[in-house]
Write an enzyme that holds these catalytic residues in place. Sequence first.
Site, mmCIF file in Angstrom:
data_model
loop_
_atom_site.group_PDB
_atom_site.id
_atom_site.type_symbol
_atom_site.label_atom_id
_atom_site.label_comp_id
_atom_site.label_asym_id
_atom_site.label_seq_id
_atom_site.Cartn_x
_atom_site.Cartn_y
_atom_site.Cartn_z
ATOM 1 N N GLY A 65 -1.226 4.067 5.520
ATOM 2 C CA GLY A 65 -1.301 5.117 4.515
ATOM 3 C C GLY A 65 -2.463 6.060 4.786
ATOM 4 O O GLY A 65 -2.824 6.319 5.939
ATOM 5 N N SER A 66 -3.072 6.532 3.718
ATOM 6 C CA SER A 66 -4.093 7.579 3.852
ATOM 7 C C SER A 66 -5.403 7.119 4.476
ATOM 8 O O SER A 66 -6.252 7.948 4.802
ATOM 9 C CB SER A 66 -4.364 8.205 2.480
ATOM 10 N N THR A 67 -5.599 5.805 4.656
ATOM 11 C CA THR A 67 -6.791 5.362 5.383
ATOM 12 C C THR A 67 -6.734 5.837 6.838
ATOM 13 O O THR A 67 -7.748 5.829 7.539
ATOM 14 C CB THR A 67 -6.945 3.826 5.370
#
Length: 337
Positions: A65-67
């Site tokens: 995801g956004s990590t």
Amino acid sequence: KEENYTGAFIAMEAKTGKIITMVSYPNYSLSTFSSQISYDEWNKILHDPRRPLNNKTISGEYPPGSTFKPFTSFAFLESGLDPKMQMFDNGYYQIGKWKWRAWKRGGHGYVDMKKAIVESVNPYFYKYSDEYGYEGIVKVAKDFGFGQETGIDVSGEKKGILPTPEWKKKTYNQGWFKGDTINMSIGQGYVLTSPIQIAEAYAILANRGVAYKPHVVDYLERDGKKEYIKPEVLHRVNYPASYYKVMNDALISVVNLKDGTVKALRTPGLEIAAKSGSAQNSRYENTHAWVAGYFPAENPKIVFTVLLEGAGGGGSVAGPVAKKFIDKYLEYYGKEI
């Protein structure tokens, strides 16, 4: 309740690679296997849908995801994107009849790189990944350890997936599409990573390019003498210091600014850099919840990673779990920070 979540937590010394905490949940009592185990007990553990026999910290493979966005951002910088350049987000990015949407209805307005990280603005990453292509993202991600083992001294580590057109052709006998690049840019699509990989990648960010080998063992004993494990530099990630400065500032702002996604980590007297992620997956109704970061932000000592399977929003769910660790760490070691 938090105790009902399944997932993983890792805390590691940024400048040595020493693991200070590594938890995979649910676990099981080792005493269960200290003697003969009944068929029913073994069957219960083996078929538990929460997979207690799987060490999620090193063997669990999840979309990041956004990590993943800080590493996509490095690729944009390498491609020549000015981090202060703004694009207008109206809520989606469109190619022909296909639309990739922002999480915020109506969009985020004018967005530069910092705002894209702070508010997790997906269309920013859609636009520039489509413009620059997949190659730069794959190169940066590989440099930061994605798609390969960290070499941690615990058996069973899996390397995840860092997809390429060659990989997709071999795996699915399909071509690579613009949508594959767009999905990869936000840590979705075919990208899979383990919590230890995320911890290692953020440790490299924290160290401004130095990658240490993570290790659980403190020392080996030979002939009654302790041989302590020395920090081992795996490699150096050679990107300009300005890239790390841009990203460090953005990750600090994720915690400190009012529109940041990990406000739960705010801690008086301690500057924390972090990024949340809410990763879609096919096995759960809700997203996986991620938070990864390091502190103190300007001279990092500790890197942390939280993954909660199917728990929902990263900032709202995984953030408080990370905060509990930070508070407890400060209680014990605050004077050393």
